[in-house]
Each structure stands twice: as C-alpha cells, then as structure tokens.
Design a protein around this motif. Structure first.
Motif: not given
Lengths: 304, 271
Positions: A145-160
C-alpha cells in the motif's frame, strides 16, 4: 466408586500448578492495575505514588482508603481524547466484525460444501495465516500500500489513476489490515458449525419445494447462528483493544483506546492514567468476555 | 432435485478462491520482494540475496532474533507443561471447587486485548521488583500461550474414548499409570501441536513483549516493529521471509503430528 471418579482426583491434583500460575500471573496483575489506576501520578521510578501499603497496619490502611484517588477515572470521563478513543474503538470493532462476517461467511460456506477430502486442505489453508506472524502480515500490506508500492504501480500502469494514491495512514488501510488479520478467526468457528450441519435437513427443505436460496435463509443460516456468535466475539473482543494495526496503518488524528493506553504508558509515562484506561476497557469487555467464556465452555466441555 | 440444495455452486467456489487469494497474496508478494536486488521497492532489480546478507551482518537484529528464539523455546516448553496439566484437570477432573474461575482464567486470555495483559503483567513485575528482560518476557509469554495449549489438548482429551482408560484401570492400573500408558501416548500429537502453536505465538508477539521487557533486551518483533514504523526496508522483507520459512517448517511438523493423531482416532483440534 466409578473409574471416572477415581481418575478425577489425580487429574485435579495435576491442575494445581497451572491454577496457581494463572492466579499469580493473570488474576493478581489485575489487582495491581486497579490499585495503580487509583493512585496519583508522580515523577518517580516507578511513576506513581503507592496508595496501599499493607505493612502499616489497619489504621494506615483506613487512612489510605480515605484518600483513594478517582482522579484518573474523572480525567477519562472529562477529557474528550479518552471518550473519543473509546467510541472510536467500539465503532471500529463493530464495523470490522460486520465486514468480517460478510467476507468470512461465504468463504466458510464454500469450505463446508467442498468434497470431504478437500475440506481438510481448505481448513489447513485458512489456519496457516493464523500461525504466520501477524506483524509480518501487516508489514506485507504496508509493502503493497505504500506510496510507491505495488498497488499504486499497478493502478498507474493500467491508467486507472494518474497520480499515486495515498493508501496508508487512513482508516481504509486500517480496516483492510484488521479484516485481513482476523479473517481466520471468523472463518474457523463458522466453518465448524456449517460443516456439522445435517445435509438431510437441506434435502428435506428441497423436497418440500424450497429453492436453494430459501433453504439457505430458512434452514442453514438460522442453524449457523452459534458459529456467527462465536466468530463475532472472537473478533470483536481483541479488536476493541487492538494496538499494532491502527498504529501502523491508520492515521494519527484519532486513536483507538489501545493506542491511547500505549501512549499514556510509553510516551507520557503516566502509569495511573494508563491503568485507569485499562480498567475502563476491561469493564467494557466484561459482557462479551462472559459470553465468550460460556460459548467456549459449552464447546469444550459439552455444556457442563 | 434434492442435490441442487446441497451442491457446491459456482458462487461457493468463487468466494472460497477469492478468500484464500486474499489471505495469501500479500505474503507471496513479500517473499518475492525479499529477493529484490534493488534498494527501491518499486524497481525490480533482479534476483539477489543481498538483504539476507545484510541481515546476517546486522548484529542488533541477530541478537534480537536470538532473544526471540530462546524466549519462544523456553516459554513454549513451560506453556506446554502447564497447559497440558490444566487440560487434564479440566477434561478429567469432573466437578471441583473453583472450576469456573479456572476455566475462565484459561479461556479469557485467548481474546484479551494484549495491551491489558501486557500492562497488568508489567505492573506485577514492578511490584515484585523483578529485573525486566529475558525471564519476564518468558513468563508473560508462558501465561498467554499456555491457554492455547490447554484448548488444543483439552479438545483432544474430550474426543478421546474414555473406555480405554477405564479398561486399563479394570485391568489393574492405578489412575496415574493408566494415564501414562494409555492416555498420554494418544494425546502426544496434540501436545506437540500445542508446543508448536505456543512457539509461533511467542515469536509473533510485539505488544506484551514491549511492556514486559527491559532496556537492552528487545525481541525480534519489537525490532521489526520499530523499523517498520520508520518505513519499509528491504532487509525487513528478508527477515520476515526467514520467519515465514521457519513457521512453515513448524506447520509441516504440526500437521504431520495431527495427521498421526487422526490416524489414531479422531481429528485433532482445529486451533
């Protein structure tokens, strides 16, 4: 004399050592909590003024009774910080227990309907996280969940999302952590009741024309209520006093009572107020604890 | 028609699969990241044992790990001894005075918030003027984990066929011998499982240990906790993975023990 009764005497003798142990290390300490919650804060080591001194005879004891201090409890009642953290603890515990029930019930229900040989495997899979360090499991979520964690990375990659979302230091992260940590405690008692259910009852309901949905709500669910109660208590009681999860995952604007107690004890070194908070928390937990004790006894001792 | 009511539906399967994925995915991700060569959590820098290496050179962490392992081993052993005795008393002692208090004292720590148990034990240790460190943490963990051992062993004893003990006594054994020769071998798997559970619970605890330990003797969870408060560090990933591996070994042994117990009779307790 029956063999059982002959057997009972040495069995009772066996219980003496654990009995004394629990009296000394579980019961007596509560006496100290109560005592110190009634004493005055002092800048000393240990940081409180003793109220009882049993070496000074009865007159001194009576005098000590006269100056027992309820100041710490008065403080708890007057200071918003404490009242708010009590309320917050209750709200968090009730909400989490409801979420746990909503998630845990379908999982337990699915487990109970697996073919017999798979049920053991599924139960094992639910128990393993219970054995795994729960600090580690909370840490695993911080990783994600952290700022540059996996969830944010996935969401950014998928342009969500277009910018990283702040997940940590928020109530949602705390609820996630609580639900994640306590899920096995909810699933296991639910599964225990659901798997013991007599399948012929459901077949009878089906033969009498009930749809699967009706059969569930009219037969399965009412019969599973003892499991619902056990699971809810097993989660609710410890969550009320939870410390680590809110401390690591929630923001610091509003505290749960476990955090307040910790803060008073470790940061402010105010042992009397921390003790008073513990006594108040304990009072709150007595009814669910008594219920839980009764359930546990019925389960382990056949309702003796 | 009847089996449509009891059949495993797609909904059942989906909820089960999602539930298990929710439980396991974070741990799997943590383990994978522990082998990440990069210092940044975001960047995958290839596989590496760098953080393990770091841990094995971190004196303070190693000391904490050693402290935790010894506390866990000693407290689990004490807890197994006391918890088994308590289980025997509850499962075979019939009615006795103070029984309700006894079972209440044993069942309530299972759910008691740790801040309360920790604070109350600390106040006792202060009142007794005990030097805080290894032994105070060990006693605290023994008190908590023996209750879990009691529940595991007691539920095994409750499902055991009592006619076996009675037969041994009809054949001339006194109760103690009947217990040692007949009952004890049958509950050994539950006792082993109880020890394992006590060990892992002790290895996991941060709150009670924080209250009851003294300066200079931090346990591994206390160290991990204070590091985690400062943010994610790759070394912590490696330490956590090692702890998970250790616990995995323990679970395999414990499940083997409970298989043994179910082969000999009824299944062992779920907890």
């Amino acid at each position: 004399m029956s063999a059982r009764r002959i057997f009972a005497r040495p069995a009772r003798l066996a219980a003496i050592a654990p009995y004394l142990w629990m009296v000394l290390f579980f019961l007596v300490p509560f006496g100290f909590v109560l005592k110190i919650s009634l004493s005055q804060t002092a800048i000393a080591q240990p940081p409180y003024t003793p109220v009882f001194d049993f070496t000074e005879g009865r007159a001194a004891l009576a005098a000590a009774f006269a100056q027992l201090s309820f100041d710490n409890f008065r403080l708890l009642l007057q200071d918003n910080l404490y009242i708010l953290s009590y309320l917050r603890s209750l709200v968090v515990a009730v909400t989490s227990t409801l979420i746990l029930l909503l998630i845990g019930y379908p999982v337990a229900y699915g487990m109970a309907r697996l073919p017999q040989r798979w049920q053991g495997v599924a139960m094992m899979l639910v128990i393993v996280p219970f054995w795994t360090s729960f600090l580690i499991r909370i840490y695993a979520w911080i990783n994600i969940l952290q700022h540059d964690g996996l969830l944010n990375q996935i969401l950014l990659t998928l342009h969500i999302v277009s910018a990283p979302v702040v997940w940590l230091s928020a109530d949602s992260a705390m609820y996630l952590g609580i639900v994640y940590s306590y899920l096995p405690f909810m699933i296991l008692p639910l599964y225990a009741t659901l798997s013991k259910m007599d399948a012929s009852l459901l077949e009878a309901a089906g033969d009498l024309g009930a749809s699967p949905r009706q059969a569930f709500w009219l037969v399965t669910f009412p019969l599973s209520l003892p499991g619902v109660g056990a699971g809810a208590l097993l989660c609710f009681i410890p969550i009320v006093g939870e410390f680590v999860i809110p401390d690591l995952l929630a923001g610091s604007n509003s505290l749960m009572i476990g955090q307040t107690l910790w803060l008073e004890f470790f940061t402010n070194k105010d042992w009397p107020v921390a003790s008073a908070a513990a006594v108040a928390l304990l009072l709150l937990l007595v009814p669910p604890l008594v219920l839980y004790d009764r359930l546990q006894r019925r389960q382990l001792e056949g309702g003796r | 028609m009847a089996h449509t009511v009891t059949r495993l539906t797609r909904f059942n399967m989906t909820s089960l699969a999602l539930g298990l994925a929710f439980l396991y995915l974070p741990i799997v991700i943590l383990v994978i990241y522990s082998f990440n060569a990069s210092r940044l959590v975001t960047v995958w820098g290839g596989w590496s044992l760098r953080w393990y290496h770091e841990f094995f050179n971190d004196r303070a962490m190693l000391d904490a790990a050693w402290m935790s392992l010894s506390v866990a081993a000693v407290s689990a052993t004490l807890a197994t001894l006391l918890g088994t005795l308590a289980a025997i008393g509850l499962a075979r002692g019939e009615r006795f005075r103070g029984r309700a208090l006894f079972s209440g004292m044993l069942y309530s720590p299972l759910v008691m918030p740790e801040v309360i148990s920790g604070l109350s034990l600390l106040l006792l240790f202060v009142a007794l003027n005990a030097e805080r460190g290894f032994w105070t943490v060990t006693i605290a963990h023994t008190t908590l984990t023996m209750c879990f051992v009691t529940v595991v062993v007691q539920s095994r004893l409750a499902t055991l066929d009592r006619s076996l003990e009675e037969a041994a006594m009809d054949l001339g054994c006194d109760p103690v011998r009947a217990f040692l020769l007949v009952t004890l071998p049958l509950i050994v798997p539950a006792i082993v499982a109880g020890w394992m559970l006590a060990f892992t619970l002790s290895l996991d605890d941060v709150v009670i240990a924080s209250f009851t330990t003294g300066p200079g003797s931090a346990t591994l969870p206390i160290r991990i906790y204070s590091e985690v408060r400062l943010g994610v560090k790759p070394e912590i990933n490696a330490i956590c993975t090692l702890v998970i591996a250790l616990i995995a070994v323990i679970i395999v042994i414990a499940s083997f023990a409970s298989k043994l117990s179910s082969a000999r009779g009824e299944s062992a307790a779920p907890l």
